[in-house]
Design a protein around this motif. Structure first.
Motif, mmCIF file in Angstrom:
data_model
loop_
_atom_site.group_PDB
_atom_site.id
_atom_site.type_symbol
_atom_site.label_atom_id
_atom_site.label_comp_id
_atom_site.label_asym_id
_atom_site.label_seq_id
_atom_site.Cartn_x
_atom_site.Cartn_y
_atom_site.Cartn_z
ATOM 1 N N LEU A 78 0.895 -1.275 0.045
ATOM 2 C CA LEU A 78 -0.205 -0.267 0.156
ATOM 3 C C LEU A 78 0.778 1.105 -0.111
ATOM 4 C CD1 LEU A 78 -2.587 1.384 0.554
ATOM 5 C CD2 LEU A 78 -2.743 0.808 2.514
ATOM 6 N N PHE A 79 1.847 1.582 0.318
ATOM 7 C CA PHE A 79 2.844 2.316 0.429
ATOM 8 C C PHE A 79 3.445 2.848 -0.719
ATOM 9 C CE2 PHE A 79 6.869 3.878 0.774
ATOM 10 C CZ PHE A 79 7.020 4.810 1.549
ATOM 11 N N LEU A 80 3.792 1.535 -1.287
ATOM 12 C CA LEU A 80 4.724 1.522 -2.657
ATOM 13 C C LEU A 80 3.397 2.346 -3.766
ATOM 14 C CD1 LEU A 80 6.569 -1.380 -2.610
ATOM 15 C CD2 LEU A 80 7.443 0.721 -2.281
ATOM 16 N N CYS A 81 2.136 1.845 -3.177
ATOM 17 C CA CYS A 81 1.282 2.967 -4.371
ATOM 18 C C CYS A 81 1.277 4.116 -3.963
ATOM 19 C CB CYS A 81 0.311 1.773 -4.264
ATOM 20 S SG CYS A 81 -0.396 0.473 -4.926
ATOM 21 N N HIS A 82 1.071 4.529 -2.360
ATOM 22 C CA HIS A 82 1.313 6.397 -2.579
ATOM 23 C C HIS A 82 2.770 6.750 -3.262
ATOM 24 C CE1 HIS A 82 -1.998 5.190 0.760
ATOM 25 N NE2 HIS A 82 -2.816 5.065 0.061
ATOM 26 N N TYR A 83 3.699 5.591 -3.362
ATOM 27 C CA TYR A 83 4.486 6.443 -3.378
ATOM 28 C C TYR A 83 4.612 6.564 -4.726
ATOM 29 C CZ TYR A 83 10.024 6.797 -3.911
ATOM 30 O OH TYR A 83 11.244 7.335 -4.299
ATOM 31 N N ALA A 84 4.648 5.933 -5.009
ATOM 32 C CA ALA A 84 4.196 5.888 -7.374
ATOM 33 C C ALA A 84 2.639 7.066 -7.523
ATOM 34 C CB ALA A 84 3.723 4.293 -7.578
ATOM 35 N N LEU A 85 1.771 6.832 -6.481
ATOM 36 C CA LEU A 85 0.891 8.483 -6.564
ATOM 37 C C LEU A 85 1.814 9.803 -6.246
ATOM 38 C CD1 LEU A 85 -2.158 6.376 -6.047
ATOM 39 C CD2 LEU A 85 -1.514 6.306 -7.942
ATOM 40 N N GLY A 86 2.384 9.697 -5.694
ATOM 41 C CA GLY A 86 3.155 10.949 -4.672
ATOM 42 C C GLY A 86 2.177 11.574 -4.222
ATOM 43 N N ASP A 87 1.631 10.498 -3.336
ATOM 44 C CA ASP A 87 0.988 10.968 -2.192
ATOM 45 C C ASP A 87 1.196 11.136 -0.550
ATOM 46 O OD1 ASP A 87 -1.035 11.677 0.253
ATOM 47 O OD2 ASP A 87 -2.305 10.765 -1.163
ATOM 48 N N GLU A 88 2.318 12.300 -0.434
ATOM 49 C CA GLU A 88 3.634 12.235 0.626
ATOM 50 C C GLU A 88 2.441 12.082 2.182
ATOM 51 O OE1 GLU A 88 5.931 15.619 0.608
ATOM 52 O OE2 GLU A 88 6.829 14.950 -1.547
ATOM 53 N N ASP A 89 0.982 12.751 2.388
ATOM 54 C CA ASP A 89 -0.019 12.503 3.371
ATOM 55 C C ASP A 89 -0.103 10.944 3.758
ATOM 56 O OD1 ASP A 89 0.797 14.924 4.303
ATOM 57 O OD2 ASP A 89 -1.101 15.584 3.260
ATOM 58 N N ALA A 90 -0.166 10.192 2.713
ATOM 59 C CA ALA A 90 -0.609 8.990 2.784
ATOM 60 C C ALA A 90 0.591 8.493 3.406
ATOM 61 C CB ALA A 90 -1.530 8.359 1.725
ATOM 62 N N MET A 91 1.464 8.550 2.490
ATOM 63 C CA MET A 91 2.832 7.821 2.396
ATOM 64 C C MET A 91 3.396 7.873 3.954
ATOM 65 S SD MET A 91 5.068 9.131 -0.153
ATOM 66 C CE MET A 91 6.865 8.526 -0.020
ATOM 67 N N LYS A 92 2.956 8.908 5.123
ATOM 68 C CA LYS A 92 3.461 9.145 6.184
ATOM 69 C C LYS A 92 2.975 8.488 6.872
ATOM 70 C CE LYS A 92 5.172 14.141 6.128
ATOM 71 N NZ LYS A 92 5.244 15.291 6.847
ATOM 72 N N GLN A 93 1.296 8.311 6.235
ATOM 73 C CA GLN A 93 0.849 7.703 7.855
ATOM 74 C C GLN A 93 0.868 6.354 6.807
ATOM 75 O OE1 GLN A 93 -1.814 8.330 9.653
ATOM 76 N NE2 GLN A 93 -2.409 6.369 10.127
ATOM 77 N N ALA A 107 14.021 19.842 -0.886
ATOM 78 C CA ALA A 107 14.492 21.619 -0.414
ATOM 79 C C ALA A 107 15.497 21.347 0.427
ATOM 80 C CB ALA A 107 13.230 21.823 -0.368
ATOM 81 N N ASP A 108 15.309 20.640 1.867
ATOM 82 C CA ASP A 108 16.316 20.560 2.516
ATOM 83 C C ASP A 108 16.239 19.141 3.091
ATOM 84 O OD1 ASP A 108 17.646 20.702 5.056
ATOM 85 O OD2 ASP A 108 16.661 21.928 6.162
ATOM 86 N N GLY A 109 17.825 18.734 3.204
ATOM 87 C CA GLY A 109 18.075 17.375 3.551
ATOM 88 C C GLY A 109 18.242 16.617 3.973
ATOM 89 N N THR A 110 17.449 17.645 5.424
ATOM 90 C CA THR A 110 17.323 16.954 6.860
ATOM 91 C C THR A 110 15.753 16.666 7.629
ATOM 92 O OG1 THR A 110 17.753 18.949 7.606
ATOM 93 C CG2 THR A 110 19.802 17.507 7.296
ATOM 94 N N VAL A 111 14.991 17.290 6.411
ATOM 95 C CA VAL A 111 13.667 17.609 7.052
ATOM 96 C C VAL A 111 12.768 16.353 7.153
ATOM 97 C CG1 VAL A 111 11.603 18.021 6.424
ATOM 98 C CG2 VAL A 111 13.480 19.774 5.835
ATOM 99 N N GLY A 112 13.574 15.100 5.782
ATOM 100 C CA GLY A 112 12.619 13.366 6.138
ATOM 101 C C GLY A 112 13.192 12.939 6.449
ATOM 102 N N TYR A 113 14.612 13.509 6.706
ATOM 103 C CA TYR A 113 15.661 11.937 8.147
ATOM 104 C C TYR A 113 14.817 12.636 9.393
ATOM 105 C CZ TYR A 113 19.133 10.975 10.652
ATOM 106 O OH TYR A 113 20.385 10.302 11.965
ATOM 107 N N ASP A 114 15.028 14.266 9.215
ATOM 108 C CA ASP A 114 14.351 13.970 11.007
ATOM 109 C C ASP A 114 12.719 12.915 10.740
ATOM 110 O OD1 ASP A 114 16.647 15.492 11.421
ATOM 111 O OD2 ASP A 114 16.030 17.390 11.361
ATOM 112 N N TRP A 115 11.878 13.484 10.108
ATOM 113 C CA TRP A 115 10.603 12.594 10.750
ATOM 114 C C TRP A 115 10.697 11.415 10.717
ATOM 115 C CZ3 TRP A 115 7.641 10.003 8.667
ATOM 116 C CH2 TRP A 115 5.618 9.614 9.130
ATOM 117 N N VAL A 116 11.529 11.324 9.360
ATOM 118 C CA VAL A 116 11.719 9.405 9.953
ATOM 119 C C VAL A 116 11.636 9.354 11.374
ATOM 120 C CG1 VAL A 116 12.297 7.652 9.034
ATOM 121 C CG2 VAL A 116 11.457 9.392 7.272
ATOM 122 N N CYS A 117 12.770 9.847 12.068
ATOM 123 C CA CYS A 117 13.379 9.450 13.005
ATOM 124 C C CYS A 117 12.666 8.990 13.781
ATOM 125 C CB CYS A 117 14.637 10.423 13.362
ATOM 126 S SG CYS A 117 15.993 9.092 12.421
#
Length: 629
Positions: free
Chosen positions: A242-257, A321-331
């Motif tokens: 399910l995550f991969l489908c949302h990734y392919a669709l570009g839905d970042e909010d769904a990917m986070k969920q 845009a920022d190289g640390t935003v995604g990393y910080d959120w995932v951690c």
């Protein structure tokens, strides 16, 4: 992503799996529960021998052993049961050809029995034989015949309680044939025939439908089916799909969920053995090794690998845009019990810093990671120090990495490189060989071993090392160059021409290789036109090489093609405008083609720039006298 064949191990009348083996308890239990006889005949006589005329008389002592017309169907039924069981067992032993022959024989005997006995209660036996034949065809990859047999079975047994299972088997065949619309249709028909109380089976069917939709590019329909699976029976692999489908669709909010859902699924749950879909399979890119102590390596379970892949994708998606935003959120999203995944992400972040040439930050991050994954972090620190020219520190970190994991081939290579730079070639060679013993296909130790042998004059061993490496990486231009260079050093020009020709096929626009190949044709006294061709190709790809320009110009002068040589000498004059010889060569070539006025103008230009050049003065006086000016 997993698109395994449907498992019906909990159902007595189970269809065959994709590999043709029975997924039920056994073939006879299935037939017995359908109401047919489970007796096994001891007689091997053919049924036709038992079909005798009732008018024939026998002696009393033999009449008890003679089969009457009423007994023949029962005997045939017993033989059919035996053939079915043998077919199922042969499929379990992966003897698919023999299983198919038994299945065909069972169908023939069932047809013979129906001709002799019209008892409708034996319709279940017809279903069993046809189903077994279809599954045998499927096991032998005879998909068209399997589909035809399944269709016949469904037609003759309309409304059969196991018709849905047959639809699933048909759907699996269509999926294997990449006929995804037909597979979806069969799966959905099977879903309609299943009881709503059978949630586990319905979830697996939804999973298969989602896979088929994904394969056919219909991502939103795939999302709907995967979401149904997660709502009814949450599973980390379905959640990853399910995550991969949302990734392919570009839905970042769904990917986070989806990532949060994956984190919430307990990693200690038992993992079912599914056939992994190669398109959606998670490929772990972190260093995963075995052995050593718990602090030295990052060892990830199947669950952690999927979670790590999802975390990496979220990080890359949010880091535009920022190289640390995604990393910080995932951690922050990962819980404390996901330490291995977090450590792998920290390693990824350190490597990313290195690629951005933020060496100071990367070094600090790797030093902090030494406590969590000593071998990996120390290996990277050793390499970083070596590239920075600090051989002593590189050697220290390499020793720490080897101490944490003696079978770390990369750490051994780093330590060997340090010995190589220090001039300890014996120790370097020993460590290179040890690294090759640990990883026979490791590129770096074999390549460096070849360079070491070359530096010591052991050309034969160097050639052996590079030829072995060429077998492992046949398209690697560096290895091909080393082999060609060795042949050139040995004076084996024809072999060198062969390998440099292979190299030009891999990198056709490398001017130095083209020039080298042209020179080899000259050294080997081969076709001079080929030599000129490669020299010209070298000039075309890099028109600033003065050696090439000088050679081509001189060659044209030697061949008395003065007009062609003029162009190359002019190019050289543009590259070295303060060098008078190029201008003199241009003027000399013009004189030889009897363009005296142009030559005079060229000499006069040179005299203005080089007023003290006596050759210019002498040639100007000669040309003026010849022209009468």
């Amino acid at each position: 992503m997993t698109d395994s064949a449907y498992d019906f191990s909990h159902v007595s009348a189970l269809p065959m799996s994709r590999d043709g083996s029975s997924s039920g308890s056994d073939g006879m239990s299935f037939i017995s529960r359908l109401g047919t006889s489970s007796l096994f005949p001891t007689s091997t006589r053919d049924s036709d021998a038992m079909s005798v005329s009732s008018r024939r008389t026998f002696s009393p002592q033999f009449q008890a052993n003679v089969a009457t017309p009423v007994d023949v169907p029962k005997i045939l039924e017993e033989k059919i049961n035996t053939l079915l069981e043998e077919s199922v067992l042969l499929k379990q032993e992966k003897k698919y050809g023999e299983a198919l022959e038994k299945a065909k024989e069972a169908v023939k005997k069932e047809q013979m029995m129906r001709k002799r006995d019209s008892d409708k209660s034996r319709g279940e036996l017809m279903f069993s034989t046809l189903f077994n034949l279809a599954s045998a065809y499927e096991a032998n990859s005879m998909h068209d015949k399997a589909l035809k047999t399944y269709s016949i079975c469904l037609t003759k047994q309309r409304g059969h309680p196991f018709a849905g299972r047959l639809r699933i088997s048909m759907g699996n065949i269509y999926y294997a044939q990449r006929d995804y619309p037909s597979a979806i249709k069969c799966y959905e028909m099977a879903l309609d025939q299943l009881s709503k109380d059978d949630q586990a089976t319905r979830s697996k069917l939804r999973w298969n439908i989602g896979n088929a939709f994904f394969r056919s590019g219909r991502l939103r329909e795939a999302v709907k089916n995967y979401q149904d699976v997660m709502d009814s029976n949450p599973d980390y692999q379905a959640g990853f799909n399910l995550f991969l489908c949302h990734y392919a669709l570009g839905d970042e909010d769904a990917m986070k969920q989806d990532l949060m859902t994956l984190v919430g699924i307990c990693a200690n749950n038992s993992i079912e053995d599914h056939v992994v879909d190669q398109v959606l399979s998670a490929q772990n890119e972190a260093q995963i090794d075995e052995g050593a102590d718990n602090q030295s390596l990052v060892v990830l379970s199947a669950y952690d690998q999927l979670l790590l892949t999802a975390a990496r994708l979220v990080t890359s998606s949010l880091d535009k845009a920022d190289g640390t935003v995604g990393y910080d959120w995932v951690c922050n999203a990962l819980e404390d019990n996901q330490e291995h995944v977090t450590t792998s992400l920290e390693l990824d972040q350190a490597i990313k810093r290195l690629k951005r040439k933020e060496f100071g930050v990367a070094t600090e991050m790797l030093m902090e990671l030494q406590q969590k994954c000593k071998a990996v972090a120390s290996t990277n620190l050793s390499c970083l120090s070596f590239l920075g020219g600090n051989n002593q520190k590189a050697s220290k970190y390499a020793e720490l990495a080897i101490e944490a994991d003696r079978y770390n081939a990369n750490a051994l290579v780093n330590k060997a490189n340090c010995f190589f730079i220090d001039g300890d070639f014996v120790s370097a060679k020993d460590l290179y060989l040890e690294a090759v013993e640990i990883e026979a296909d490791c590129f770096e130790p074999i390549y460096n071993l070849g360079l070491l042998c070359l530096s010591q004059g052991d050309i034969a061993s160097a050639l052996q090392a590079f030829e072995k490496l060429h077998k492992l990486t046949p398209n690697n231009p560096e290895v091909i160059y080393q082999i060609a260079d060795i042949y050139d050093l040995q004076g084996r020009y024809k072999d060198a021409i062969k390998w440099f020709s292979v190299l030009t096929a891999r990198i056709p626009n490398d001017s130095s290789t083209l020039s080298r190949l042209g020179q080899l044709y000259l050294n080997a006294n081969e076709d001079p036109q080929e030599a000129m061709h490669y020299k010209l190709e070298s000039f075309r790809n890099y028109p600033l090489d003065l050696d090439i320009i000088s050679w081509i110009g001189s060659k044209f002068v030697k061949d008395e093609l003065y007009g062609k040589s003029t162009y190359f000498f002019q190019q050289a004059a543009l590259i070295q405008p303060n060098e008078v010889k190029w201008g003199l060569m241009v003027a000399s070539a013009l004189r030889r083609v009897e363009e005296y006025e142009s030559a005079l103008r060229e000499y006069e230009k040179l005299l203005k720039r080089f007023p003290d050049n006596t050759e210019c003065k002498r040639n100007i006086m000669t040309l003026r006298q010849n022209l009468g000016t």
